[in-house]
Design a protein around this motif. Structure first.
Motif, short mmCIF file in Angstrom:
data_model
loop_
_atom_site.label_atom_id
_atom_site.label_comp_id
_atom_site.label_asym_id
_atom_site.label_seq_id
_atom_site.Cartn_x
_atom_site.Cartn_y
_atom_site.Cartn_z
N GLY A 35 6.61 -10.96 -8.97
CA GLY A 35 7.45 -10.14 -8.11
C GLY A 35 7.80 -10.66 -6.73
O GLY A 35 7.21 -11.59 -6.23
N GLY A 36 8.77 -10.04 -6.18
CA GLY A 36 9.16 -10.34 -4.81
C GLY A 36 9.89 -11.65 -4.67
O GLY A 36 10.19 -12.34 -5.63
N GLY B 156 21.21 -13.09 -3.99
CA GLY B 156 21.29 -13.19 -2.54
C GLY B 156 21.76 -11.91 -1.87
O GLY B 156 22.23 -11.94 -0.74
N GLY B 157 21.66 -10.80 -2.57
CA GLY B 157 22.08 -9.52 -2.01
C GLY B 157 23.58 -9.26 -2.11
O GLY B 157 24.08 -8.29 -1.56
N ARG B 158 24.28 -10.13 -2.82
CA ARG B 158 25.74 -10.00 -2.91
C ARG B 158 26.17 -8.90 -3.88
O ARG B 158 25.51 -8.64 -4.88
N ASP B 159 27.29 -8.31 -3.55
CA ASP B 159 27.92 -7.29 -4.39
C ASP B 159 29.13 -7.87 -5.10
O ASP B 159 29.69 -8.87 -4.66
N ASP C 213 17.64 -6.42 -6.62
CA ASP C 213 16.44 -7.03 -6.04
C ASP C 213 15.39 -7.40 -7.07
O ASP C 213 14.48 -8.17 -6.77
N GLY C 214 15.49 -6.87 -8.27
CA GLY C 214 14.47 -7.12 -9.29
C GLY C 214 14.56 -8.47 -9.96
O GLY C 214 13.66 -8.85 -10.70
N GLU D 32 21.46 1.89 -12.37
CA GLU D 32 20.59 1.40 -11.30
C GLU D 32 19.42 0.64 -11.90
O GLU D 32 19.14 0.73 -13.10
N ARG D 33 18.70 -0.06 -11.03
CA ARG D 33 17.50 -0.78 -11.45
C ARG D 33 16.54 0.20 -12.13
O ARG D 33 16.29 1.29 -11.62
N GLY D 34 16.04 -0.20 -13.29
CA GLY D 34 15.10 0.63 -14.02
C GLY D 34 15.75 1.63 -14.97
O GLY D 34 15.06 2.25 -15.77
N ALA D 35 17.07 1.79 -14.89
CA ALA D 35 17.75 2.74 -15.77
C ALA D 35 17.76 2.19 -17.20
O ALA D 35 17.87 0.99 -17.43
N ALA D 36 17.65 3.10 -18.15
CA ALA D 36 17.64 2.70 -19.56
C ALA D 36 19.03 2.26 -20.00
O ALA D 36 20.05 2.77 -19.55
N PHE D 37 19.04 1.30 -20.90
CA PHE D 37 20.27 0.84 -21.55
C PHE D 37 19.85 0.52 -22.99
O PHE D 37 19.57 -0.64 -23.32
#
Length: 180
Positions: free
Chosen positions: A27-28, A34-37, A46-47, A114-119
């Motif tokens: 992690g981390g 790089g934080g880009r959208d 971030d994950g 979002e991060r962690g959302a199921a797919f």
């Protein structure tokens, strides 16, 4: 017959099954994107970090090399001819698994998750499909010898089941925030 297929499939996929878990533990660090959208949403989030990708890949390769050391006694104990891993195959499985998960994050962000959302579906097979594609490209002879059509079917059936069981277990133990 089924038992040997399951044992072979599980053994052959271990270098792809473990990297994403190792990446979470590492992690981390700096996010790969790089934080880009892109189009109003993060590319990956971030994950997905450089450290996690490196540690996950290295863990998968080291695991494959460790499995090579115990393949003969494990084969004898199980009565199954378990494969050993050529280094290119080990790397392709591990790095391919990481890339599959990174690609899934990209698709999740594009779909507004979002991060962690199921797919469903993607969550269970993203890393497997890319790991298998990578190993077939990088070490075709090894992949063809190990991943016979029967073994591939077992991998594709077994992986979603393992994914759900391990995630629910991790959630029950408080190791994950969601059970998927």
């Amino acid at each position: 017959m089924i038992g040997s297929l399951v044992a072979t499939a599980f053994w052959a996929m271990l270098p792809a099954y473990v990297p994403n878990n190792a990446a979470v533990l590492a992690g981390g660090g700096r996010p790969i994107d790089g934080g880009r959208d892109w189009r109003g949403a993060r590319l990956l989030g971030d994950g997905k970090t450089w450290r996690g990708t490196a540690v996950g890949t290295l863990t998968g390769v080291v695991l494959a090399l460790a499995l090579n050391r115990i393949a003969e006694p494990a084969s004898a104990a199980l009565g199954v001819d378990l494969p050993t891993f050529a280094l290119p195959a080990a790397f392709a499985l591990a790095f391919g698994a990481m890339c599959g998960d990174i690609g899934a994050s990209f698709l999740k962000r594009r779909s507004g998750r979002e991060r962690g959302a199921a797919f469903p579906g993607l969550d269970q097979l993203d890393f497997v499909v890319v790991a298998l594609a990578a190993v077939f490209v990088v070490d075709t002879d090894w992949a063809l010898a190990v991943f016979t059509p029967s073994v591939l079917v077992v991998v594709l059936v077994m992986t979603p089941i393992l994914h759900v069981v391990t995630n629910v277990g991790a959630y029950a133990l408080g190791l994950k925030n969601e059970p998927w």
